[in-house]
Design a protein around this motif. Sequence first.
Motif, PDB file in Angstrom:
ATOM      1  N   GLY A 166       0.817  -1.200   0.000  1.00 12.97           N
ATOM      2  CA  GLY A 166       0.000   0.000   0.000  1.00 12.97           C
ATOM      3  C   GLY A 166       0.850   1.247   0.000  1.00 12.97           C
ATOM      4  N   PRO A 167       0.242   2.372   0.341  1.00 11.29           N
ATOM      5  CA  PRO A 167      -1.159   2.463   0.774  1.00 11.29           C
ATOM      6  C   PRO A 167      -2.125   2.503  -0.411  1.00 11.29           C
ATOM      7  N   ASN A 168      -3.265   1.875  -0.238  1.00  7.49           N
ATOM      8  CA  ASN A 168      -4.332   1.893  -1.229  1.00  7.49           C
ATOM      9  C   ASN A 168      -5.659   2.162  -0.542  1.00  7.49           C
ATOM     10  N   ILE A 169      -6.605   2.639  -1.320  1.00  2.93           N
ATOM     11  CA  ILE A 169      -8.001   2.585  -0.906  1.00  2.93           C
ATOM     12  C   ILE A 169      -8.660   1.500  -1.744  1.00  2.93           C
ATOM     13  N   TYR A 170      -9.735   0.920  -1.236  1.00  2.00           N
ATOM     14  CA  TYR A 170     -10.414  -0.158  -1.942  1.00  2.00           C
ATOM     15  C   TYR A 170     -11.871   0.219  -2.143  1.00  2.00           C
ATOM     16  N   GLU A 171     -12.376  -0.149  -3.306  1.00  2.00           N
ATOM     17  CA  GLU A 171     -13.794   0.041  -3.577  1.00  2.00           C
ATOM     18  C   GLU A 171     -14.453  -1.322  -3.739  1.00  2.00           C
ATOM     19  N   HIS A 217     -20.004  -9.120  -6.254  1.00  3.66           N
ATOM     20  CA  HIS A 217     -19.094  -8.153  -5.628  1.00  3.66           C
ATOM     21  C   HIS A 217     -17.854  -8.004  -6.504  1.00  3.66           C
ATOM     22  N   HIS A 218     -17.521  -6.759  -6.863  1.00  2.00           N
ATOM     23  CA  HIS A 218     -16.279  -6.451  -7.560  1.00  2.00           C
ATOM     24  C   HIS A 218     -15.404  -5.633  -6.609  1.00  2.00           C
ATOM     25  N   LEU A 219     -14.158  -6.062  -6.426  1.00  2.00           N
ATOM     26  CA  LEU A 219     -13.243  -5.390  -5.508  1.00  2.00           C
ATOM     27  C   LEU A 219     -12.116  -4.755  -6.316  1.00  2.00           C
ATOM     28  N   TRP A 220     -11.923  -3.431  -6.113  1.00  2.00           N
ATOM     29  CA  TRP A 220     -10.931  -2.661  -6.860  1.00  2.00           C
ATOM     30  C   TRP A 220      -9.992  -1.947  -5.890  1.00  2.00           C
ATOM     31  N   ALA A 221      -8.776  -1.683  -6.339  1.00  2.00           N
ATOM     32  CA  ALA A 221      -7.786  -0.959  -5.533  1.00  2.00           C
ATOM     33  C   ALA A 221      -7.315   0.279  -6.287  1.00  2.00           C
ATOM     34  N   TYR A 222      -7.189   1.388  -5.567  1.00  2.00           N
ATOM     35  CA  TYR A 222      -6.705   2.642  -6.146  1.00  2.00           C
ATOM     36  C   TYR A 222      -5.771   3.317  -5.141  1.00  2.00           C
ATOM     37  N   LYS A 223      -4.928   4.192  -5.657  1.00  2.00           N
ATOM     38  CA  LYS A 223      -4.029   4.933  -4.769  1.00  2.00           C
ATOM     39  C   LYS A 223      -4.792   5.961  -3.936  1.00  2.00           C
ATOM     40  N   ASP A 224      -5.778   6.579  -4.549  1.00  2.00           N
ATOM     41  CA  ASP A 224      -6.590   7.567  -3.845  1.00  2.00           C
ATOM     42  C   ASP A 224      -7.854   7.804  -4.661  1.00  2.00           C
ATOM     43  N   LEU A 225      -8.714   8.693  -4.182  1.00  2.00           N
ATOM     44  CA  LEU A 225      -9.982   8.947  -4.860  1.00  2.00           C
ATOM     45  C   LEU A 225      -9.783   9.596  -6.231  1.00  2.00           C
ATOM     46  N   GLN A 226      -8.759  10.434  -6.371  1.00  2.00           N
ATOM     47  CA  GLN A 226      -8.510  11.078  -7.655  1.00  2.00           C
ATOM     48  C   GLN A 226      -8.077  10.051  -8.703  1.00  2.00           C
ATOM     49  N   SER A 227      -7.196   9.113  -8.315  1.00  2.00           N
ATOM     50  CA  SER A 227      -6.772   8.083  -9.269  1.00  2.00           C
ATOM     51  C   SER A 227      -7.939   7.164  -9.619  1.00  2.00           C
ATOM     52  N   ARG A 228      -8.842   6.945  -8.669  1.00  2.54           N
ATOM     53  CA  ARG A 228     -10.049   6.177  -8.972  1.00  2.54           C
ATOM     54  C   ARG A 228     -10.848   6.866 -10.066  1.00  2.54           C
ATOM     55  N   GLU A 229     -11.050   8.175  -9.917  1.00  2.00           N
ATOM     56  CA  GLU A 229     -11.813   8.932 -10.906  1.00  2.00           C
ATOM     57  C   GLU A 229     -11.154   8.854 -12.283  1.00  2.00           C
ATOM     58  N   GLU A 230      -9.841   9.025 -12.330  1.00  2.56           N
ATOM     59  CA  GLU A 230      -9.129   9.013 -13.608  1.00  2.56           C
ATOM     60  C   GLU A 230      -9.155   7.627 -14.246  1.00  2.56           C
TER      61      GLU A 230
END
Length: 269
Positions: A166-171, A217-230
């Motif tokens: 990490g660090p990651n956030i997960y959706e 259920h789909h599980l995704w990982a992103y660095k932060d909310l902005q990278s998720r959006e992009e």
Amino acid sequence: MFRNGLRNTTTSSRSLSASNNRNGEDSWFKSLFVRKVDPRKDAHSQLLAKKEDTNLYKIQFHNVKPECLDAYNSLCEEVLPSINTDAHYPCELIGTWNTWYGEQDQAVHLWRYRGGYPALTEAMNKLMQNKLFLEYRNERGKMLLSRRNQLLLEFSFWNEPTPRPGPNIYELRSYQLRPGTMIEWGNYWARAIEFRQQNSEAVGGFFSQIGSLYMVHHLWAYKDLQSREETRNAAWRHDGWDEVVYYTVPLIQHMESRIMIPMKTSPLK
């Protein structure tokens, strides 16, 4: 006589043409709402799940009393890793999180049982003999408002979830599908996943066997909310992604998104 016959023939042709147009319009209109899925004799799980192993997953949702969340996290961080690292128990802790956006004061745990239902039964029988686990469960019960779980299989076209730094956030995106549409969903997402692996954001994809049924259920990982959006916006630049969205949205009865933060001891950081 001839003119009358011609007039009758013309009138009949117009009526037939109008009838055909109405039937065509009706057929087209109905096609917007009805997508036919051929009947099969195979169990959905046999068609959608991985064949090379017998992994079974359990996802747990714990709604914690707000004033107890810190104590709950400390308790989980003390006990759950000891179970995860002990080879005596045929189970693995895949990830453990707190919900950041979505349902508040909630913890989510994802476990894997290599060996399917027999492994699940063995693990639970052994844990019932574990004094530390029984104490943990007793203390945990004092901190919860409610809890629920589901048993899941993983889609064959998703990668198996593995520990990541990490660090990651997960959706966690959860979809309640219309009954009878799981095969159709799997067919579309078997192609769609190719558009969503560019940045290694795809962690795991699962469908329910016990608990709420026709749940994905789909599980995704992103660095932060902005990278998720992009990352999500970038998917629309791939030819075919719009078609997948167009055909899968009508299959959904309800959907929910959780943004989650890993606990300190989560293998998925």
